[in-house]
Design a protein around this motif. Structure first.
Motif, PDB file in Angstrom:
ATOM      1  N   GLU A 189     -13.853 -14.117  -7.017  1.00 52.49           N
ATOM      2  CA  GLU A 189     -13.690 -15.019  -5.812  1.00 52.49           C
ATOM      3  C   GLU A 189     -12.422 -14.926  -4.930  1.00 52.49           C
ATOM      4  N   GLY A 190     -12.288 -14.556  -3.750  1.00 49.75           N
ATOM      5  CA  GLY A 190     -11.057 -14.746  -3.037  1.00 49.75           C
ATOM      6  C   GLY A 190     -11.138 -13.621  -1.828  1.00 49.75           C
ATOM      7  N   LYS A 191      -9.932 -13.656  -1.170  1.00 47.13           N
ATOM      8  CA  LYS A 191     -10.103 -12.625   0.101  1.00 47.13           C
ATOM      9  C   LYS A 191      -9.614 -11.353  -0.498  1.00 47.13           C
ATOM     10  N   GLU A 192     -10.310 -10.438   0.212  1.00 46.03           N
ATOM     11  CA  GLU A 192      -9.871  -8.832  -0.282  1.00 46.03           C
ATOM     12  C   GLU A 192      -8.954  -8.345   0.555  1.00 46.03           C
ATOM     13  N   PHE A 193      -7.942  -7.338   0.254  1.00 53.79           N
ATOM     14  CA  PHE A 193      -6.898  -6.707   0.870  1.00 53.79           C
ATOM     15  C   PHE A 193      -6.969  -5.530   0.341  1.00 53.79           C
ATOM     16  N   SER A 194      -6.318  -4.519   1.154  1.00 52.52           N
ATOM     17  CA  SER A 194      -6.282  -3.211   0.894  1.00 52.52           C
ATOM     18  C   SER A 194      -4.571  -2.976   0.939  1.00 52.52           C
ATOM     19  N   LEU A 195      -3.893  -2.379  -0.370  1.00 56.55           N
ATOM     20  CA  LEU A 195      -2.625  -2.110  -0.304  1.00 56.55           C
ATOM     21  C   LEU A 195      -2.439  -0.650  -0.871  1.00 56.55           C
ATOM     22  N   MET A 196      -1.810   0.037   0.047  1.00 59.25           N
ATOM     23  CA  MET A 196      -1.700   1.858  -0.067  1.00 59.25           C
ATOM     24  C   MET A 196      -0.315   1.921  -0.497  1.00 59.25           C
ATOM     25  N   ALA A 197       0.099   2.745  -0.838  1.00 58.60           N
ATOM     26  CA  ALA A 197       1.680   3.087  -1.258  1.00 58.60           C
ATOM     27  C   ALA A 197       1.602   4.796  -1.199  1.00 58.60           C
ATOM     28  N   PHE A 198       2.422   5.339  -0.765  1.00 60.35           N
ATOM     29  CA  PHE A 198       3.068   6.710  -0.908  1.00 60.35           C
ATOM     30  C   PHE A 198       3.758   6.767  -2.347  1.00 60.35           C
ATOM     31  N   VAL A 199       3.053   7.798  -3.246  1.00 64.19           N
ATOM     32  CA  VAL A 199       3.365   7.749  -4.485  1.00 64.19           C
ATOM     33  C   VAL A 199       3.955   9.270  -4.966  1.00 64.19           C
ATOM     34  N   ASN A 200       4.859   9.411  -5.831  1.00 65.87           N
ATOM     35  CA  ASN A 200       5.288  10.606  -6.434  1.00 65.87           C
ATOM     36  C   ASN A 200       5.613  10.280  -7.712  1.00 65.87           C
ATOM     37  N   GLY A 201       4.880  10.468  -8.776  1.00 67.15           N
ATOM     38  CA  GLY A 201       5.151  10.311 -10.273  1.00 67.15           C
ATOM     39  C   GLY A 201       5.227   8.844 -10.412  1.00 67.15           C
ATOM     40  N   LYS A 202       6.369   8.305 -10.728  1.00 65.07           N
ATOM     41  CA  LYS A 202       6.441   6.673 -10.870  1.00 65.07           C
ATOM     42  C   LYS A 202       7.138   6.191  -9.594  1.00 65.07           C
ATOM     43  N   ASN A 203       7.493   6.972  -8.774  1.00 63.86           N
ATOM     44  CA  ASN A 203       8.086   6.401  -7.374  1.00 63.86           C
ATOM     45  C   ASN A 203       6.982   5.815  -6.582  1.00 63.86           C
ATOM     46  N   VAL A 204       7.033   4.469  -6.053  1.00 64.34           N
ATOM     47  CA  VAL A 204       6.015   3.845  -5.212  1.00 64.34           C
ATOM     48  C   VAL A 204       6.561   3.323  -4.088  1.00 64.34           C
ATOM     49  N   MET A 308       6.099  12.854   4.075  1.00 65.28           N
ATOM     50  CA  MET A 308       5.209  13.573   3.190  1.00 65.28           C
ATOM     51  C   MET A 308       6.518  14.353   2.383  1.00 65.28           C
ATOM     52  N   GLN A 309       7.405  14.940   3.194  1.00 63.20           N
ATOM     53  CA  GLN A 309       8.714  15.918   2.507  1.00 63.20           C
ATOM     54  C   GLN A 309       9.256  14.987   1.695  1.00 63.20           C
ATOM     55  N   ASP A 310       9.841  13.980   2.090  1.00 63.72           N
ATOM     56  CA  ASP A 310      10.686  12.945   1.200  1.00 63.72           C
ATOM     57  C   ASP A 310      10.152  12.542   0.007  1.00 63.72           C
ATOM     58  N   VAL A 311       8.780  12.235   0.185  1.00 63.98           N
ATOM     59  CA  VAL A 311       7.942  11.651  -1.036  1.00 63.98           C
ATOM     60  C   VAL A 311       7.857  12.690  -2.025  1.00 63.98           C
ATOM     61  N   THR A 312       7.598  13.886  -1.575  1.00 59.58           N
ATOM     62  CA  THR A 312       7.132  15.090  -2.695  1.00 59.58           C
ATOM     63  C   THR A 312       8.774  15.470  -3.094  1.00 59.58           C
ATOM     64  N   ALA A 313       9.429  15.394  -2.344  1.00 60.05           N
ATOM     65  CA  ALA A 313      11.013  15.669  -2.929  1.00 60.05           C
ATOM     66  C   ALA A 313      11.687  14.514  -3.782  1.00 60.05           C
ATOM     67  N   GLY A 314      10.913  13.462  -4.016  1.00 59.09           N
ATOM     68  CA  GLY A 314      11.421  12.402  -4.850  1.00 59.09           C
ATOM     69  C   GLY A 314      12.119  11.358  -4.156  1.00 59.09           C
ATOM     70  N   GLU A 315      12.388  11.607  -2.863  1.00 59.33           N
ATOM     71  CA  GLU A 315      13.346  10.697  -2.101  1.00 59.33           C
ATOM     72  C   GLU A 315      12.459   9.438  -1.486  1.00 59.33           C
ATOM     73  N   ASP A 316      13.264   8.393  -1.235  1.00 56.80           N
ATOM     74  CA  ASP A 316      12.694   7.264  -0.684  1.00 56.80           C
ATOM     75  C   ASP A 316      12.596   7.454   0.954  1.00 56.80           C
ATOM     76  N   PRO A 317      11.340   7.425   1.566  1.00 55.47           N
ATOM     77  CA  PRO A 317      11.246   7.579   2.667  1.00 55.47           C
ATOM     78  C   PRO A 317      11.814   6.674   3.935  1.00 55.47           C
ATOM     79  N   LYS A 318      12.056   5.416   3.066  1.00 55.96           N
ATOM     80  CA  LYS A 318      12.785   4.430   3.987  1.00 55.96           C
ATOM     81  C   LYS A 318      11.827   4.021   5.037  1.00 55.96           C
TER      82      LYS A 318
END
Length: 417
Positions: A189-204, A308-318
């Motif tokens: 029971e409850g309200k649904e929502f979608s939460l996405m993230a750019f991920v690279n390894g353990k970086n979220v 895309m470039q930042d995430v893939t390089a392991g950098e925070d895309p801010k």
């Protein structure tokens, strides 16, 4: 840079539209694309599962980056193939994408890593499944294990309805191989929502949450679809709930996949439900959600290629977000998600109000205009600082489809929930 987007739906049109605004992009291609995407990118007639052809095209055209939109090519190993050829590609490997490709695997994965989700059991035998349903009672949820285009989930209100779903999947072969296993889980029971993230390894790096509407008819009635509309952000969703979802769900999922030697790079999607015991996972996807992408990307201020470039390089895309609301409704063919006609003439879209945007999902361009090529055809959306204005703008945009028996859409998607 030259960029290729793999896919042909509304999600991919949204991705192409966002990339088209980048000063870093010199040429855009889509494989295979659709009628609306053709306004922004060169569409190339390569199927999303033709992995060798896609690799060959990327090499011949000297594509700098490829963005994989849908789940099917991810699970066919397109990212693996691109990586083996030294090509820059944004998306998870087929090993990491299994978190979407098998609901049974996803459930076992969540149990192993302590990620909150509904209690469940997996079955290949219909009689054992029915015995479990009788024991648990209804409401109860029956899911095909594999990919079923958003239609492999039955929220059964009665034991009989659940048994029918089991019968159609395990005995009637409704979803083919995708339904050779079924996951039966408790109804939450409850309200649904979608939460996405750019991920690279353990970086979220989390995105703005969105609320998707899966049921085909107003008031969330009728069968599940791939999605009939969405809005973002969600006014009634507290930041504490979002923070808990990131810390207890997204981050442990990324870390767990890395620990299981399935490191994830790309967009990780968590379909969540806000229960009295905190957020729990309904499903994971290995890519942008559709139609959530259509309302989230218009709110993103960053350059998507740079992200895309930042995430893939392991950098925070801010990540930076507009102080605004986005909402939109899907125009579907009458009969969807059941049987429906294709090649339906689409009304003249030049009549849409200036403050709405139109995303193509299942369209083809003909000499005299657009025709439909799928069940979900268009997405009519609006972005505004005032959420009531955004909703009203979409309603005005829907008017050109009013009283047209070829099309169907919901009239209740917005911020009122």
């Amino acid at each position: 840079m030259k960029v290729l987007v793999i896919g042909s739906g509304g999600r991919e049109h949204s991705i192409v539209a966002k990339l088209a605004s980048s000063t870093k992009v010199s040429a855009l291609y889509a494989a295979p694309g659709n009628g609306g995407i053709a306004d922004l990118a060169t569409c190339v007639p390569i199927d999303v599962t033709a992995v060798e052809e896609l690799v060959r095209f990327a090499k011949e055209e000297q594509i700098d980056w490829t963005f994989v939109g849908p789940e099917i090519p991810l699970l066919a190993g397109v990212v693996n193939a691109f990586q083996q050829e030294g090509l820059h590609v944004f998306g998870p490997t087929k090993e990491a994408a299994l978190i979407e490709g098998s609901k049974d695997y996803a459930k076992r994965f969540m149990r192993t890593h302590g990620i909150p989700t509904a209690a469940s059991e997996t079955f290949s035998d219909a009689e054992k499944a029915k015995a479990y349903i009788a024991e648990q009672g209804a409401p109860i949820v029956v899911k095909a294990d594999g990919l079923a285009a958003g239609k492999g989930v039955v929220v059964a209100q009665t034991v009989e309805e659940a048994n029918e779903a089991v019968e159609s999947m395990l005995v009637g072969n409704q979803f083919g191989q995708a339904g050779s296993l079924v996951v039966i889980e408790e109804f939450l029971e409850g309200k649904e929502f979608s939460l996405m993230a750019f991920v690279n390894g353990k970086n979220v790096y989390p995105l703005v949450p969105a609320r998707d509407h899966k049921r085909v008819y107003d008031n969330d009635e009728g069968p599940n679809t791939g999605g009939m509309g969405a809005f973002a952000p969600i006014p009634d969703l507290k930041q504490t709930v979002i923070d808990e979802a990131v810390s207890r769900i997204l981050k442990p999922a990324a870390s767990g996949l890395a620990e299981e030697k399935r490191p994830f790079t790309g967009v990780l999607y968590a379909g969540l439900i806000e229960t009295s015991n905190g957020p729990k996972v309904i499903e994971f996807n290995a890519r942008f959600g559709d139609p959530e992408t259509q309302v989230i990307l218009p709110l993103l201020e960053n350059d998507l290629l740079q992200v895309m470039q930042d995430v893939t390089a392991g950098e925070d895309p801010k990540l930076k977000w507009k102080d605004a609301y986005a909402t939109g409704t899907v125009i579907a063919a009458s009969g969807y998600p059941g049987s429906y006609e294709k090649q339906l003439p689409i009304p003249d879209l030049s009549g849409l109000p200036n403050d709405v945007f139109c995303i193509h999902a299942g369209t083809e361009r003909k000499a005299d205009g657009f025709v439909s090529s799928g069940g979900r055809i268009l997405f009519i959306g609006s972005v505004h600082h005032n959420r009531a204005v955004a909703v009203e703008s979409v309603k005005k945009g829907l008017d050109i489809f009013k009283d047209n028996p070829s099309f169907h859409y919901r009239t209740d998607i917005g911020f009122g929930e």
